[in-house]
Scaffold this motif. Structure first.
Motif, PDB file in Angstrom:
ATOM      1  N   UNK A 106     -12.491 -46.716 -15.582  1.00  0.00           N
ATOM      2  CA  UNK A 106     -12.974 -47.352 -16.811  1.00  0.00           C
ATOM      3  C   UNK A 106     -12.790 -46.469 -18.050  1.00  0.00           C
ATOM      4  N   UNK A 107     -12.875 -45.154 -17.901  1.00  0.00           N
ATOM      5  CA  UNK A 107     -12.672 -44.276 -19.059  1.00  0.00           C
ATOM      6  C   UNK A 107     -11.196 -43.978 -19.317  1.00  0.00           C
ATOM      7  N   UNK A 108     -10.312 -44.410 -18.423  1.00  0.00           N
ATOM      8  CA  UNK A 108      -8.874 -44.134 -18.565  1.00  0.00           C
ATOM      9  C   UNK A 108      -8.090 -45.322 -19.111  1.00  0.00           C
ATOM     10  N   UNK A 109      -8.660 -46.517 -19.015  1.00  0.00           N
ATOM     11  CA  UNK A 109      -7.904 -47.721 -19.377  1.00  0.00           C
ATOM     12  C   UNK A 109      -8.005 -48.013 -20.879  1.00  0.00           C
ATOM     13  N   UNK A 110      -7.080 -48.881 -21.343  1.00  0.00           N
ATOM     14  CA  UNK A 110      -7.022 -49.266 -22.752  1.00  0.00           C
ATOM     15  C   UNK A 110      -7.711 -50.600 -23.012  1.00  0.00           C
ATOM     16  N   UNK A 111      -7.823 -51.418 -21.949  1.00  0.00           N
ATOM     17  CA  UNK A 111      -8.307 -52.789 -22.123  1.00  0.00           C
ATOM     18  C   UNK A 111      -9.058 -53.214 -20.870  1.00  0.00           C
ATOM     19  N   UNK A 112     -10.032 -54.116 -21.054  1.00  0.00           N
ATOM     20  CA  UNK A 112     -10.747 -54.723 -19.935  1.00  0.00           C
ATOM     21  C   UNK A 112     -10.665 -56.237 -20.100  1.00  0.00           C
ATOM     22  N   UNK A 113     -10.092 -56.923 -19.116  1.00  0.00           N
ATOM     23  CA  UNK A 113     -10.119 -58.388 -19.057  1.00  0.00           C
ATOM     24  C   UNK A 113     -11.158 -58.747 -18.001  1.00  0.00           C
ATOM     25  N   UNK A 133     -20.431 -48.917 -27.188  1.00  0.00           N
ATOM     26  CA  UNK A 133     -20.046 -47.953 -28.228  1.00  0.00           C
ATOM     27  C   UNK A 133     -18.593 -47.508 -28.027  1.00  0.00           C
ATOM     28  N   UNK A 134     -18.062 -47.746 -26.814  1.00  0.00           N
ATOM     29  CA  UNK A 134     -16.682 -47.357 -26.502  1.00  0.00           C
ATOM     30  C   UNK A 134     -15.724 -48.549 -26.450  1.00  0.00           C
ATOM     31  N   UNK A 135     -16.302 -49.758 -26.348  1.00  0.00           N
ATOM     32  CA  UNK A 135     -15.489 -50.958 -26.156  1.00  0.00           C
ATOM     33  C   UNK A 135     -15.862 -52.028 -27.173  1.00  0.00           C
ATOM     34  N   UNK A 136     -14.826 -52.671 -27.737  1.00  0.00           N
ATOM     35  CA  UNK A 136     -15.027 -53.744 -28.704  1.00  0.00           C
ATOM     36  C   UNK A 136     -14.575 -55.066 -28.081  1.00  0.00           C
ATOM     37  N   UNK A 159     -11.229 -54.135 -26.001  1.00  0.00           N
ATOM     38  CA  UNK A 159     -10.268 -53.066 -26.300  1.00  0.00           C
ATOM     39  C   UNK A 159     -11.056 -51.794 -26.548  1.00  0.00           C
ATOM     40  N   UNK A 160     -10.474 -50.672 -26.137  1.00  0.00           N
ATOM     41  CA  UNK A 160     -11.146 -49.394 -26.336  1.00  0.00           C
ATOM     42  C   UNK A 160     -11.245 -49.106 -27.839  1.00  0.00           C
TER      43      UNK A 160
END
Length: 163
Positions: A106-113, A133-136, A159-160
């Protein structure tokens, strides 16, 4: 780009006994359309939960088992960093589970779907908390339950945040 793709309930449940705990055909369709033609990184248990390798995807399976046998076209590695390193750098790569692999990545990726399934279920595997605070949140699409879907769910894309 490295992307996590997952479906988790309100209490972040992913599954129980190496199985999903719901059947959401529209989530499967979204998963297929987003991941087809790409590398997918997963843990051994996630790989073993499939009846056979998913078509039109390159499977990268993380396991500590030496001599782990996989079908032709699948790649076996011993850790997450090796899995990431083996994937093409110029295309989207998907991390598809399970719980430990999501937690490590989770701290290495650029995006979460994420498909947020609007229920609370008993589970033995969980998705990590998303630190807002880390993800929008950049995309949100609600789907009401219907004759094919027992639960309401929402497609979410995060997105990060650039720090």
């Amino acid at each position: 780009m490295l992307t996590i793709i997952a479906a988790a309930s309100e209490n972040n449940a992913l599954g129980k006994d190496n199985q999903l705990v719901w059947h959401l055909p529209d989530d499967f369709k979204r998963f297929k359309s987003l991941t087809s033609g790409h590398y997918i990184i997963m843990g051994r248990k996630t790989f073993e939960s499939f009846p056979k390798p998913l078509p039109n995807r390159t499977h990268v399976i993380i396991t500590r088992q030496k001599d782990y046998e996989v079908p032709e076209g699948c790649i076996v590695v011993s850790d997450l960093q090796e899995a990431i390193n083996i994937c093409p750098k110029d295309e989207e790569v998907f991390v598809i589970g399970g719980g430990q692999i999501y937690k490590q990545s989770i701290d290495l990726v650029d995006k979460i779907d994420l498909t947020r399934v609007h229920t609370t279920v008993e589970a033995d595997t969980f998705f990590p908390e998303i630190d807002t605070t880390k993800w929008e949140l950049v995309f949100e699409e609600f789907h009401a339950k219907d004759e094919k879907h027992n639960f309401d769910f929402t497609f979410l894309t995060y997105k990060k945040v650039n720090s």
